[in-house]
Design a protein around this motif. Sequence first.
Motif, mmCIF file in Angstrom:
data_model
loop_
_atom_site.group_PDB
_atom_site.id
_atom_site.type_symbol
_atom_site.label_atom_id
_atom_site.label_comp_id
_atom_site.label_asym_id
_atom_site.label_seq_id
_atom_site.Cartn_x
_atom_site.Cartn_y
_atom_site.Cartn_z
ATOM 1 N N LYS A 10 3.244 5.458 8.450
ATOM 2 C CA LYS A 10 2.310 5.980 7.440
ATOM 3 C C LYS A 10 1.991 7.454 7.763
ATOM 4 N N HIS A 93 4.963 0.621 -2.055
ATOM 5 C CA HIS A 93 3.932 0.217 -1.089
ATOM 6 C C HIS A 93 2.572 0.185 -1.799
ATOM 7 N N GLU A 95 -0.266 1.038 -0.885
ATOM 8 C CA GLU A 95 -1.078 2.259 -0.759
ATOM 9 C C GLU A 95 -0.666 3.287 -1.805
ATOM 10 N N ARG A 96 0.600 3.307 -2.160
ATOM 11 C CA ARG A 96 1.064 4.237 -3.200
ATOM 12 C C ARG A 96 0.714 3.710 -4.596
ATOM 13 N N ARG A 99 -3.573 4.098 -4.322
ATOM 14 C CA ARG A 99 -4.124 5.436 -4.073
ATOM 15 C C ARG A 99 -3.448 6.514 -4.910
#
Length: 254
Positions: A10, A93, A95-96, A99
């Motif tokens: 990350k 992912h 987080e992508r 966020r």
Amino acid sequence: MKKLVVANFKMNLTSSEIKKYVMALAPKFKSDKVDLSLALPFVSLESGKFLLSGSDISLTAQNISEEECGSLTGEVSGAMLKDIGVQRVIVGHSERRTRFKETGKSINKKIKIALKNRLQVVLCVGESLIDKNSMKSQAAITAQVDEALKGLYENELENIIIAYEPVWAIGTGKTASVKEIEEGIKVVRKAIETAFSKKAATEVRVLYGGSITAKNISQVVGVAGLDGVLVGGSCLDVATLIYIISVCEAGAKK
Ligand code: PGA
């Protein structure tokens, strides 16, 4: 088939720190049962490649532009990744998705660009806590698989690895139970069977990711039908990653 361990750094560790990390790890890794790939930050990929030359460890990128090339400040293209020796790329992912608001459509474009540049894809899918609590996990995972792989030919699946990563388990310290992982893998394979074929569903490689630690890896690696793991936080410590790999090797023997 060997188990695949993808270590997702990350946005952690500077290139200098990664240099030390790789120099400690590379001499200790040799395995005929586990493939190891380091998903380094973009800025460390090229130096990582240099440091890993002569080792069996491959490189994974954490992201890829959905466009081929051009005036896209800050983006990194598939051709750029291929050129420096990256083997695969993580797409989708959570987080992508959350966020950076990546949609199924853009994930699908990224996958097509990756394949066009002869990069393998680690496609992450998984239900959120809201999906889980409202009994919508299956629908959420199936929709993510469908959107991501839309328009692909079945033979392209040999370059797609699917990581089942329940969002509620990522970076939270809450690992899914064996039963939950088995169920998630089943849903992934069923989605592949519906979209492609039974053969494709059996052959596609499926990983698990979400709060894997030295403590829980032996339980995770025993899950039926699991082809490997995607490790986040726990990979930042070399000794922990080496231990996780050793448990995966033992699991691969079964
Ligand atoms: P984690 O991350 O192991 O820190 O939960 C896994 C991932 O995001 O791939």
